[in-house]
Design a protein around this motif. Sequence first.
Motif, PDB file in Angstrom:
ATOM      1  N   VAL A  21       0.838  -1.193   0.000  1.00  0.00           N
ATOM      2  CA  VAL A  21       0.000   0.000   0.000  1.00  0.00           C
ATOM      3  C   VAL A  21       0.877   1.248   0.000  1.00  0.00           C
ATOM      4  O   VAL A  21       2.031   1.200   0.410  1.00  0.00           O
ATOM      5  N   LEU A  22       0.314   2.335  -0.468  1.00  0.00           N
ATOM      6  CA  LEU A  22       0.913   3.655  -0.310  1.00  0.00           C
ATOM      7  C   LEU A  22       0.059   4.405   0.682  1.00  0.00           C
ATOM      8  O   LEU A  22      -1.175   4.356   0.602  1.00  0.00           O
ATOM      9  N   VAL A  23       0.697   5.118   1.613  1.00  0.00           N
ATOM     10  CA  VAL A  23      -0.021   5.814   2.670  1.00  0.00           C
ATOM     11  C   VAL A  23       0.538   7.225   2.847  1.00  0.00           C
ATOM     12  O   VAL A  23       1.757   7.424   2.794  1.00  0.00           O
ATOM     13  N   ALA A  24      -0.360   8.167   3.055  1.00  0.00           N
ATOM     14  CA  ALA A  24       0.008   9.515   3.477  1.00  0.00           C
ATOM     15  C   ALA A  24      -0.953   9.896   4.595  1.00  0.00           C
ATOM     16  O   ALA A  24      -2.135   9.575   4.534  1.00  0.00           O
ATOM     17  N   GLU A  25      -0.454  10.560   5.617  1.00  0.00           N
ATOM     18  CA  GLU A  25      -1.296  10.930   6.747  1.00  0.00           C
ATOM     19  C   GLU A  25      -0.772  12.210   7.374  1.00  0.00           C
ATOM     20  O   GLU A  25       0.429  12.463   7.370  1.00  0.00           O
ATOM     21  N   ARG A  26      -1.704  12.976   7.907  1.00  0.00           N
ATOM     22  CA  ARG A  26      -1.335  14.176   8.658  1.00  0.00           C
ATOM     23  C   ARG A  26      -2.485  14.572   9.570  1.00  0.00           C
ATOM     24  O   ARG A  26      -3.619  14.138   9.397  1.00  0.00           O
ATOM     25  N   SER A  27      -2.184  15.426  10.509  1.00  0.00           N
ATOM     26  CA  SER A  27      -3.196  15.999  11.375  1.00  0.00           C
ATOM     27  C   SER A  27      -4.091  16.922  10.551  1.00  0.00           C
ATOM     28  O   SER A  27      -3.644  17.502   9.560  1.00  0.00           O
TER      29      SER A  27
END
Length: 153
Positions: A107-113
């Motif tokens: 998977v490719l993941v990006a996350e932030r507040s």
Amino acid sequence: MVFQKDGGLAKAQKLVEGVLKTQGVEPEAQKVTPVEGGAAWALERGSAAVMIALNPGPAGQSGRLRMISPIVKMPSERRLELYQRLLELNATEITGAAFGVTDDEVVLVAERSVRSLDRSEVEEMLAIIGHFADQYDDLLVEEFGGVRVCDLD
């Protein structure tokens, strides 16, 4: 300190839905079941599916915007080589996102507040995930085998 009871999720939801609309996507038509207290959408970028999720943060914390794209059902052979290649790509070529493995899929993941989240950040995250997922699903299958997730079913 977060002053919004919902951790900023209502504002973030309006931002995400606004971005989707400007990209010709009807947010209501793409909604999927979210985690409790959150919101989620599923859409396609090239050959890759992208899940966008707004999730509540821990008590008193900002919510989280997470985009994830399952791209390759992992091959049964050469997994260690694949893992090494994914780590190398994370360190040298992938920016603003990272490869991971979950449920036997790359998977490719990006996350932030969602704290201080603005429209351009949502657009950029979606563009990054869409670009790299569409690019690397073919390349990883060619190099290591396996099946693109979009080709399953």
